[in-house]
Design a protein around this motif. Structure first.
Motif, PDB file in Angstrom:
ATOM      1  N   LYS A 123      -6.019  -9.005   1.032  1.00 19.11           N
ATOM      2  CA  LYS A 123      -5.512  -8.014   0.077  1.00 19.11           C
ATOM      3  C   LYS A 123      -5.098  -8.759  -1.176  1.00 19.11           C
ATOM      4  O   LYS A 123      -4.494  -9.830  -1.088  1.00 19.11           O
ATOM      5  N   THR A 125      -3.961  -8.070  -5.567  1.00 17.21           N
ATOM      6  CA  THR A 125      -3.770  -7.210  -6.732  1.00 17.21           C
ATOM      7  C   THR A 125      -3.227  -8.023  -7.897  1.00 17.21           C
ATOM      8  O   THR A 125      -2.459  -8.958  -7.706  1.00 17.21           O
ATOM      9  N   GLU A 131      -0.200  -0.231  -7.578  1.00 19.99           N
ATOM     10  CA  GLU A 131      -0.800   0.039  -6.265  1.00 19.99           C
ATOM     11  C   GLU A 131       0.034   1.077  -5.514  1.00 19.99           C
ATOM     12  O   GLU A 131       1.254   1.048  -5.563  1.00 19.99           O
ATOM     13  N   THR A 132      -0.647   1.937  -4.788  1.00 22.24           N
ATOM     14  CA  THR A 132       0.079   2.946  -4.007  1.00 22.24           C
ATOM     15  C   THR A 132       0.065   2.639  -2.509  1.00 22.24           C
ATOM     16  O   THR A 132       0.864   3.186  -1.771  1.00 22.24           O
ATOM     17  N   ASP A 133      -0.846   1.767  -2.079  1.00 20.54           N
ATOM     18  CA  ASP A 133      -0.970   1.493  -0.645  1.00 20.54           C
ATOM     19  C   ASP A 133      -0.476   0.095  -0.265  1.00 20.54           C
ATOM     20  O   ASP A 133      -0.942  -0.496   0.686  1.00 20.54           O
ATOM     21  N   TRP A 134       0.483  -0.413  -0.987  1.00 21.43           N
ATOM     22  CA  TRP A 134       0.980  -1.759  -0.738  1.00 21.43           C
ATOM     23  C   TRP A 134       2.450  -1.672  -0.359  1.00 21.43           C
ATOM     24  O   TRP A 134       3.261  -1.166  -1.126  1.00 21.43           O
ATOM     25  N   GLU A 135       2.786  -2.161   0.829  1.00 20.79           N
ATOM     26  CA  GLU A 135       4.183  -2.206   1.229  1.00 20.79           C
ATOM     27  C   GLU A 135       4.861  -3.309   0.442  1.00 20.79           C
ATOM     28  O   GLU A 135       4.399  -4.446   0.437  1.00 20.79           O
ATOM     29  N   ASP A 136       5.950  -2.979  -0.236  1.00 22.93           N
ATOM     30  CA  ASP A 136       6.590  -3.976  -1.090  1.00 22.93           C
ATOM     31  C   ASP A 136       8.096  -3.819  -1.027  1.00 22.93           C
ATOM     32  O   ASP A 136       8.631  -2.740  -1.252  1.00 22.93           O
TER      33      ASP A 136
END
Length: 162
Positions: A123, A125, A131-136
Motif C-alpha cells: 500500500k 500513497t 485517502e478514504t480506505d487507509w487506517e490512520d
C-alpha cells in the motif's frame, strides 16, 4: 507483538512502544546514554538487547523519523537497507512495516530501500489525508505538517523474504 518507533528529528529521546499479545502495552523511553548516541544506537540496542531471532514482531510503525538528507548520513535512516536488514531479524515472515513521513526524498529513497531488502510494497500513497480506505492514527507531527499544507506520504511494506 507490534513495535512502534517515533523520532521527530530532534535530539529528544525516541519513544519505543511495544504491544505484546495485543493486550499488554509496554512503553519505554530509551536510556539517555543510547539516545545521546542517536537512533542508530537505539536500533542496535533493540536488535541486540531487546529483540532477537526468537521474538515474533508482527508490525513495526516508523513515523516521521529523521530524514538524514546529507548523503553520508543516509545510512542512519530508520528505513535504510542496513536498518531493514536488522528489523528482519525479529520481524515474522509476512510481517509489516508501516511508514509515514512528510519528506519527499526520504519517501522515494525508502521505497527503493524496502524493495532492495526483500519487502513488497502493498500500500502506498503520496497524500495520506486524501485517502478514504487507509487506517490512520494521526500523530502530533502528522497534524503539525498537515496544518502547514505538507502532504503526508505513507506506505505499508510486507516482508516477503528473510
Amino acid at each position: 507483538a507490534i513495535a512502534f518507533l517515533e523520532n521527530n528529528g530532534t535530539n529528544k529521546k525516541p519513544l519505543i512502544v511495544i504491544f505484546i499479545n495485543r493486550e499488554i502495552m509496554l512503553a519505554m523511553t530509551c536510556l539517555t546514554e543510547y539516545a545521546s548516541k542517536g537512533v542508530d544506537s537505539i536500533i542496535r540496542k533493540m536488535v541486540n538487547d531487546i529483540f532477537g531471532r526468537d521474538d515474533k514482531i508482527e508490525r513495526i510503525y516508523i513515523n516521521f523519523c529523521n530524514p538524514w538528507p546529507r548523503g553520508k548520513h543516509r545510512k542512519k535512516r530508520l528505513t535504510h537497507t542496513r536498518q531493514l536488514e536488522k528489523y528482519k531479524e525479529f520481524l515474522i515472515p509476512g510481517g509489516e512495516i508501516h511508514f509515514k513521513t512528510d519528506d519527499d526524498d526520504l519517501f522515494e529513497s525508502s521505497i527503493n530501500y524496502f524493495k532492495e531488502s526483500g519487502f513488497e510494497i502493498i500500500k502506498l500513497t503520496y497524500d495520506l489525508h486524501s485517502e478514504t480506505d487507509w487506517e490512520d492514527i494521526q500523530t502530533e507531527h502528522e497534524k503539525m505538517f498537515s496544518e502547514k499544507g505538507i502532504k503526508i506520504k505513507a506506505l505499508i511494506a510486507r516482508l516477503t523474504k528473510k
